[in-house]
Each structure stands twice: as C-alpha cells, then as structure tokens.
Scaffold this motif. Structure first.
Motif, PDB file in Angstrom:
ATOM      1  N   GLU A 333      12.522  -3.940   6.022  1.00 26.22           N
ATOM      2  CA  GLU A 333      12.040  -4.447   4.298  1.00 26.22           C
ATOM      3  C   GLU A 333      10.883  -3.866   4.876  1.00 26.22           C
ATOM      4  N   ASP A 336       8.606  -2.062   2.576  1.00 29.42           N
ATOM      5  CA  ASP A 336       8.613  -2.150   1.377  1.00 29.42           C
ATOM      6  C   ASP A 336       6.954  -2.481   1.229  1.00 29.42           C
ATOM      7  N   SER A 338       5.568  -4.222  -1.060  1.00 30.24           N
ATOM      8  CA  SER A 338       5.308  -4.906  -1.562  1.00 30.24           C
ATOM      9  C   SER A 338       5.053  -7.029  -0.372  1.00 30.24           C
TER      10      SER A 338
END
Length: 381
Positions: A333, A336, A338
């Motif tokens: 993750e 990512d 974001s």
C-alpha cells in the motif's frame, strides 16, 4: 518431402572448416540452413527446389569467402611451385595426414562431449524422463537403474534399436564426409610446405616420417592438437594473459595517449581543403560547405547530448524520489500515492514534470542533430 536431405545438407555445412566459410557478412551458412528447411506441408517439387536453392546460396557464399581470402593474402601473386619441390612436400603431407586423421581429431575434440550430450538427451536420461513425466529430475535420479529402464521402456521400448540404427546409418556418412576433406587439406598443406621448406629440409622430414617413430608422430600429431589436456592448458592460460594486459593498462595508456589525434573536416585549414579538393578532383567549395556543415552539426550534437544527459539525470532523480517514498512503509500500500505525505507527493510530481519536459527537449534536440547529420552526409551533386 522428408527432412532427411535437409539434415544431410546442414550436416555437410557443419563439417566444413570454419575458416573456409568465413564470408564477409555474418553467418551466411545459418541463412542457408534456414532456407533449406521447408515446411512439412510443402510439396515434393517445392522442397527439392528449396534444397537446390540452399545449395546454390551456400556455394555462392563460399565462393565469396574464397575470393576474399585470396584477395587478403594475395594468393594470385604467389610464384608457381616447382613440381619436384611439390612432389617432396606431397610425400610429407601424405605421412602427416594419413586416412582417418580428421575424423580422429574431431572425435578427440567433440567425441566425448557429443556422447555425454547424447547420454543426457537419450530417452533413458534423468532429464528426458523428467520432461516426459513431469516429475522432478532429482527424484528420478534417486531411482535405481532397473526402475529407470522400466519407465523408459513404457515410452520407447525400441530405443536401443533406434539408437543403433542411427549410428549404423549416420556414422559411416560422417566418416565419408570427413574423409573427403583430407585430400584438399593434403594438397593445400603440400603447397605451403613446398614454399616454406627447402628440398633438403623436406627430404629430412620425409626420412624421419618413414621411421617407426615418424609414422607414430604422423598418425597422432593432428589429433593431439585437440587433446583435452592441450585444450585445458590453453583455457587455464587465458586469465594470466588477460591480467597481464589489465595490469599494464596504465603503462600502455601512457604510451598511447601522446599519439596525435586524427583530424576531422573541422580541423582542416582552407589551404588543406584546397589540397584535398585537388587530390579528390572535386570543387573546393563543396568541401568548405561540408566542413562548415560539420562544424554546425558538432555544436548542435553537443547541445543534444547535454539535453539527453539532463533528461536522464532528472528521470533518475524522480525515480529515486519515488523509491524513497515507497520505502517508507513495509506493505504494498505504500506505493499508493494517496498514502504519501503532501510534501513527498509534491516533490515526486515536480521531478516527474521536470523529467518529462527535459525528455521532450532532448528528443527535439536529437531530431535536429539527426537532420543536420543527414544534410552533411548527403552526397553532393
């Protein structure tokens, strides 16, 4: 048409000495083999024509190689060989290349290697049994010989007869082909000996080769060139040879760097251009134009190189920034965006934008350099 004839053609070309087919362009024989392999769906006439075309192509390539070798070594300028001298040399080479010499040499070089390869690819080998069954080869290797034989028999109970038939059909043909190479080798070597040694020296050689020791030497000297111990010794000698050049690199560089550099068109003066134009029998204006174009291209090319380097540096910086941001977490993750901080995200995006801009500028500069080079290289009319 059966591919047997094609295999024979490929085998014949494989047996041809490498130096005899070293044509100017790379791998002509490979091209010939490719042409010689017709699809299974081809009709008999088409396959026969393909095979004939492959033979013709091979002969053309070999003729070109012969012409090139003759040109390089100026064979046509050699004086005629005295017949009496040649007769003595032929006696020498007949003793040095008795029947079967080439086959013995190649068997010495490739025989054991070929047999080992055949053992590994036979239907009884651990590798082939693993491929046929899908079972790991290590597990197959742990089986006893009786079990391996029983497994192999399930796939090919006639493997021994098949291998014997291949040896019975192919080996005599190979022996015949290698025997065909011996007469031209004797002839070429005889001419070389006739030019290199005097009649007295050839007589001494022939007297020695007529003795039991000489006969033993003549029967073995060629095959000994490919003896495994000789080849291993040569391979072992390579690292020290390379290390010698590496260790003396600074010394060699120091001796070579003082040599004057080769001149380019941009280095020639007007007087030199005028002399060059006279030698080339062209208008001096053409050479001046080419020189000026060369100077312009050099400037543009340098700019293009700088732009490419800048683009590469920017791209590397962007990649490093992205890697640094991704390495901050232990899970996927983390890639990512974001999940990145605003500062990290802004840093990466700024570098990526800079890299894209630099890459575009580098591409434009490169295309301009190419266009200028094309103008410079275009023949003058």
């Amino acid at each position: 048409m059966s591919t047997f004839k094609n295999l024979l053609l490929a085998g014949a070309m494989a047996l041809t000495p490498a130096h005899a087919v070293a044509a100017p362009k790379e791998a002509p024989i490979a091209e010939a083999v490719t042409v010689a392999m017709p699809a299974e769906s081809e009709s008999e006439p088409d396959s026969a024509q393909s095979l004939a075309d492959a033979k013709a192509k091979m002969q053309k390539e070999i003729d070109q190689a012969i012409a090139l070798i003759e040109k390089i070594f100026e064979v046509d300028k050699l004086p005629p060989v005295d017949p009496a001298q040649l007769a003595l040399a032929q006696q020498t080479t007949n003793a040095l290349i008795p029947a079967g010499s080439i086959e013995k040499m190649l068997d010495n070089m490739y025989g054991k290697l070929f047999r080992a390869f055949m053992d590994q690819t036979s239907s009884m080998s651990d590798l082939m049994l693993s491929i046929k069954t899908g079972v790991d080869s290590e597990k197959i290797a742990a089986l006893d010989a009786t079990s391996k034989t029983a497994i192999a028999d399930m796939f090919d109970p006639h493997r021994k007869e098949r291998e014997d038939q291949i040896n019975k059909v192919i080996k005599p043909l190979i022996s015949e082909a290698l025997g065909d190479l011996e007469p031209p080798m004797r002839d070429g070597l005889a001419r070389a000996y006739a030019r290199k040694f005097s009649a007295q020296q050839l007589g001494d050689l022939n007297a020695f080769l007529a003795t039991p020791t000489g006969q033993a030497y003549g029967a073995e000297w060629m095959s000994l060139q490919a003896d495994p111990e000789v080849m291993i010794a040569m391979v072992k000698a390579v690292p020290p040879l390379i290390n010698k050049f590496i260790d003396r690199g600074p010394e060699l560089e120091g001796k070579l760097k003082d040599l004057p550099k080769e001149k380019a068109m941009s280095d020639l003066t007007d007087a030199e251009l005028a002399k060059l134009a006279k030698l080339m029998k062209i208008d001096v204006k053409t050479l001046k134009k080419n020189r000026d174009m060369w100077n312009d291209d050099m400037t543009t090319d340098a700019t293009a190189v700088d732009a490419v380097d800048a683009a590469g540096d920017a791209a590397d910086a962007a990649a490093d920034a992205a890697d640094a941001a991704a390495a901050a977490a232990d899970y996927d993750e983390a890639y990512d965006r974001s999940n990145w901080s605003a500062a990290d995200l802004q840093k990466v995006e700024d570098l990526e934008a800079e890299a894209d801009k630099a890459s575009s500028a580098a591409y434009d500069a490169e295309q301009e350099a190419v266009a200028n080079a094309r103008k410079r290289l275009k023949p003058s009319t």
